[in-house]
Each structure stands twice: as C-alpha cells, then as structure tokens.
Design a protein around this motif. Structure first.
Motif, PDB file in Angstrom:
ATOM      1  N   MET A   1       0.242  -1.590  -0.246  1.00 23.26           N
ATOM      2  CA  MET A   1      -0.139   0.068  -0.250  1.00 23.26           C
ATOM      3  C   MET A   1       0.964   1.287  -0.201  1.00 23.26           C
ATOM      4  N   THR A   2       0.538   2.310  -1.224  1.00 22.10           N
ATOM      5  CA  THR A   2       1.234   3.440  -1.027  1.00 22.10           C
ATOM      6  C   THR A   2       0.350   4.225   0.124  1.00 22.10           C
ATOM      7  N   ILE A   3       1.250   5.647   0.908  1.00 21.26           N
ATOM      8  CA  ILE A   3      -0.401   6.139   1.232  1.00 21.26           C
ATOM      9  C   ILE A   3       0.197   7.359   0.757  1.00 21.26           C
ATOM     10  N   VAL A   4      -0.378   8.050  -0.094  1.00 26.27           N
ATOM     11  CA  VAL A   4      -0.956   9.264  -0.227  1.00 26.27           C
ATOM     12  C   VAL A   4      -1.329  10.799   0.748  1.00 26.27           C
ATOM     13  N   THR A   5      -1.356  11.082   0.309  1.00 23.53           N
ATOM     14  CA  THR A   5      -1.494  13.080   1.280  1.00 23.53           C
ATOM     15  C   THR A   5      -2.913  13.332   0.353  1.00 23.53           C
ATOM     16  N   LEU A   6      -3.831  13.796   0.984  1.00 20.40           N
ATOM     17  CA  LEU A   6      -4.766  13.946   0.473  1.00 20.40           C
ATOM     18  C   LEU A   6      -5.600  14.879   0.764  1.00 20.40           C
ATOM     19  N   ILE A   7      -5.419  16.631  -0.352  1.00 20.10           N
ATOM     20  CA  ILE A   7      -5.833  17.652  -0.183  1.00 20.10           C
ATOM     21  C   ILE A   7      -7.113  17.825  -0.267  1.00 20.10           C
ATOM     22  N   GLU A   8      -8.321  18.300   0.756  1.00 14.33           N
ATOM     23  CA  GLU A   8      -9.629  18.253   0.279  1.00 14.33           C
ATOM     24  C   GLU A   8      -9.905  19.641  -0.253  1.00 14.33           C
ATOM     25  N   GLY A   9      -9.019  20.642   0.088  1.00 16.25           N
ATOM     26  CA  GLY A   9      -9.609  21.952  -0.520  1.00 16.25           C
ATOM     27  C   GLY A   9     -10.582  22.571   0.062  1.00 16.25           C
ATOM     28  N   ASP A  10     -10.651  23.158  -0.790  1.00 17.10           N
ATOM     29  CA  ASP A  10     -12.735  24.401  -0.007  1.00 17.10           C
ATOM     30  C   ASP A  10     -13.752  24.286  -1.254  1.00 17.10           C
ATOM     31  N   GLY A  11     -14.490  25.238  -1.472  1.00 22.97           N
ATOM     32  CA  GLY A  11     -16.443  25.170  -1.875  1.00 22.97           C
ATOM     33  C   GLY A  11     -16.272  23.111  -2.779  1.00 22.97           C
TER      34      GLY A  11
END
Ligand code: NAI
Length: 458
Positions: A1-11
């Motif tokens: 498994m690779t860990i990936v950063t998730l930035i959901e952001g706005d709107g």
C-alpha cells in the motif's frame, strides 16, 4: 500500500475528493489516504494557507492529490497553489487533453500530453517600474530548469509509449531565452532516438491546434506559453471541467484538477468529479499503476458514453449518482499488475551546466530621459554602439517616426575585455553628465561568441 496525501481543499473540493476516494476503493487501488489541510480551512485553523504539517505530509509521502482551493481576494494571503509549487520546487506541470466520449467538441481523437516548465519564465515574478511610464518583467529561462522539464517530457513520452515530443517556443523573437529552451530541447532529444522530436513556433502551434489537433502527441513549453496553450487544449476537448493536471518535482508530485473551487455550486451535489478523477488517473500512471489507471479511465468513459453526466455537461446526474455510475462500470479486465517499480523517483542525470570562460565586454545602460538623450559616444574603454527605445534602434542613423517613451537603452561596448570597475566608472561619468540611469545589464562574450543580446533591429 502506498500512502498518498489527500488535500480536499475548499468549495466543491471535499465532494469531488470523496468521489475519488470511493472510486479508488471500489477499484481496489492499493493506496491509503492521509488527509492534510490547505486553503481557507487551513487559514481559519492555522492562519496559514499551507500549514507546515501539510508540507511535511507531502514531503513524507512524496505524492498528493489536491482538491481546488479558494484564493482569498485581498488580505495578503498567497495562492496555495503557488506556495506549494514553489515550496516543493514542482518544476513541471503536466496536463492531459484527451477526447472523452459523449462530450461533444469540434474534434475527435485528441490525446495531447502537455508538459510545461512550472517555476521560471515571467512567472519568476521579477517585475519593476523602470520609469513612471515603463514597466518591465524579467523572463528568466535557465539551462537547468529547461533541462528538468524537457527531460521529464521525454521520460513520460517513453513511459507512456508516445511517439513524438514537440517543443513549442518563440525562439525567432526571444532568441536568447527561448533560444536556450530550444537548444536544451535539441540536446535532450538527441538522447531519445526512439522518440520523434520537432519544434514549432507558439503562434503557429495555436493555429495548428485549432485546425488539426490530432497531429500532436506530447508538447513541452516554457511556463507562459504552457499556461495559455494548456487551457486552449482543455477547450478543444470540452473545457476545464474535464481537464486534469499534475505538478511534478524532483522528489514530490501533486495532482489536481485544473478548475477552481466553484463556490457557486459548493455543497449542492452538482459538482462534476471527472477532472479530479482524471487527475487521480494521471497520478496512477505516474506511480506506474497503469492497469488501475486504465480501469478507472475506461469506467469514466463508459459512464459518459451511457449519457450519465453532471449538469455542467448537460446531464442531470448528481455528484453521487455520477460516482456510483463510474463504480458500477469498473471492470477489472485490465492487466492491473503492470506496475513500474521505479515509480516516484524519476531519476535525473546530474544537470548539465556550461562552465565556460565568460568575459565582460560592455554594458547596456537604461537611461530615463524625455526625448533622445545625448550621452557621450566614448567613455573610458567603451564606445556607444547604439541606443534603442522599446527595442527599436533610434541611434545611430535617422530617428524613426515612432512613439518614444522615457527610457533609452544605451549600449556601451569594448572590443577588449573590461572589469566591473570600468562599468562603475562608466556609470559615474553618466551620472556626472546628469543622465538618470535606472537599470544596468552586463554584456558578456563566451568563447569568442556574443551571448549578451540579439535584439531585433540590431
Ligand atoms: P472555477 O473553476 O471554480 O469556476 C468557474 C465555473 O465553472 C463556475 O461556474 C463553476 O460552478 C464551474 N465549475 C468549476 N468546476 C466545476 C466542476 N467540477 N463541476 C461543475 N462545475 C464546475 O473558477 P473561479 O470561479 O474563477 O474560481 C473560484 C475559486 O477557485 C477562486 O478562489 C480561485 O482562486 C480558485 N481556483 C483554484 C484553483 C486550484 O486550486 N487549482 C484553480 C482555479 C481557481
């Protein structure tokens, strides 16, 4: 498994990121998401659009998928995208412009990968007023920056089994800056004998793109042309709503849709997740997970081909309905284990730099003056060779009938090598003569070849 950063952001960011998480889970993509914040949420919580923990997460995981972030107007907050791009030295921007079924456009069969140098050019942001009436922006093109983006373009072309890389430039006018980009392109192209390489002037390229886009495969461009041409390509395949992108660095990569946070539809279930899903597909290709990438891409294409579309594409499906349709169209008949183990660390050879004897021979001195100035024709070892106004020669010879602004470039040149002290004496003498100089460029020659300027009209 690779860990990936998730930035959901706005709107609409959280809604469309939720769609990616659901589709990737249904496709059994071997990824674990690590959430981090950026944008308005981060400003509210930490007073900073990109908090240190977010940078740390991307640096640790080397990969991030980012939802759109709102750039507050005024208030002194820098764009999150620029902060991330500069902070992580993401030197290449990659966008895919590919025809999608059921998205009606003037052209079929478009499949162009656009790779844009992402840090330099006029985007270095070095701008000044030279006089109250003359503004200047420096276009910075470096051998190393060009090399990194161009080499990445050829590596991607090879990895994705593409056939041709086209360098897009304006080296006929910007002979030194774009000339350097083209020189580096030719140097790199010579190493990739399996891939066809050609170059095209940017204006001709735009014309060709809107008449015969299917002739292009991979484009590589300096930053400003890349910004404009990639939007043009997005328009050709149906607009920003279906345009994915990625920002590639030496150690990290951040993938995101091209569109913004769409505050007008946020929270209403109307957002189209196609562009961010395609950005996820691009990320999977980058990781070498070609099979998973194809599976999700095909499911998206099938969904659109069945006429299931969100409102922006003329359909009626909500974000959730569209996502569920994509999931129901996932078929694992792809070679999902075709994984390239070299994934993230696209290796670069030591960047070639030229280390040549570099001799000082003169200086362009920019003088603020109303009407043609009369600087001395000879000062110390220097001879006044020419003066220009907005790049047009105004001396020697007849003064052309042009609009003169209050800034003149005076070229002082010496046949023999000079020292910086000579340039200081030159400036002292001009000051003593009451001439208001505002900007100075040193003129060098290398290996008997003038490298300083080839401005038009000289
Ligand atoms: P926008 O792309 O957010 O919206 C333009 C229009 O397209 C709106 O009508 C919107 O509803 C529609 N739209 C955009 N994405 C859509 C989607 N996925 N599904 C359905 N409709 C969609 O551009 P705008 O309004 O100029 O910018 C809003 C905010 O986003 C600004 O703060 C801007 O700075 C930021 N922005 C952020 C970007 C990023 O984080 N990568 C890129 C562009 C803008």
């Amino acid at each position: 498994m690779t860990i990936v950063t998730l930035i959901e952001g706005d709107g609409i960011g959280p809604e469309i990121c939720e769609s990616v998480v659901a589709v990737f889970a249904a496709a059994n993509v071997p990824i674990v998401w690590e959430k981090a914040v950026a944008g308005l949420v981060a400003i509210e919580q930490f007073g900073n659009g990109v908090p240190p923990d977010t940078f740390a997460s991307i640096k640790r995981n080397k990969l991030a998928l980012k939802g759109p972030t709102t750039t507050p107007i005024g208030g002194g907050h820098k764009s999150v995208n620029v902060t991330i791009r500069k902070g992580l030295e993401l030197y290449a921007n990659v966008r895919l412009a590919k025809s999608m079924p059921a998205i009606e456009t003037r052209f079929d069969g478009v499949n162009i990968l656009i790779i844009r140098e992402n840090v330099e050019d006029t985007y270095a942001g070095i701008e000044h007023f030279q006089t109250p009436n003359v503004a200047q922006c420096l276009k910075i093109i470096t051998r190393q920056g060009s090399m990194a983006a161009i080499r990445y373009a050829f590596e991607e072309a090879r990895k994705l089994e593409r056939k041709k890389v086209t360098c897009v430039h304006k080296a006929n006018i910007h002979k030194i800056t774009d000339g350097l980009f083209l020189e580096v392109f030719r140097q790199v192209a010579a190493e990739y004998t399996d891939i066809e390489a050609n170059d095209m002037i940017v204006d001709n390229c735009c014309m060709q793109l809107v008449s015969r886009p299917e002739q292009f495969d991979v484009l590589v461009l300096p930053n400003l042309y890349g910004d404009i041409v990639s939007d043009l390509c997005a328009g050709i395949v149906g607009g920003l709503g279906v345009a994915p992108g990625g920002n590639i660095g030496r150690t990290c990569a951040v993938f995101e849709a091209v569109h913004g946070s769409a505050p007008d539809i946020a929270g209403k279930g109307l957002a189209n997740p196609t562009a961010i899903l395609l950005s996820g597909v691009q990320m999977l290709q980058y990781m070498g997970h070609v099979g998973y990438a194809e599976m999700i891409q095909d499911a998206l294409s099938a969904t659109l081909a069945f006429g299931i579309k969100t409102r922006d594409l003329g359909g009626t499906a909500s974000t959730e309905e569209f996502t569920n349709a994509v999931i129901s169209n996932l078929h694992s008949n792809h070679t999902i284990f075709k994984v390239n183990p070299e994934v993230v660390a696209t290796t670069f050879r030591a960047l070639d730099v030229i280390d040549e004897v570099w001799q000082l021979h003169g200086s362009d001195v920019f003088i603020e003056h109303r009407g043609l100035p009369l600087p001395p024709e000879s000062i110390g070892p220097f001879t006044l060779k020419m003066m220009s106004n907005r790049g047009t020669k105004v001396w020697p010879g007849e003064l052309p009938d042009i609009l003169l602004v209050d800034q003149f470039r005076c070229r002082y040149y010496s046949q023999t090598e000079v020292q910086r002290e000579d340039v200081l004496s030159l400036l002292s003498e001009l000051t003593a003569q009451g001439l208001r100089w505002s900007h100075v460029e040193l003129l060098h020659e290398a290996a008997g070849q003038a490298r300083y300027s080839k401005a038009q009209g000289e």
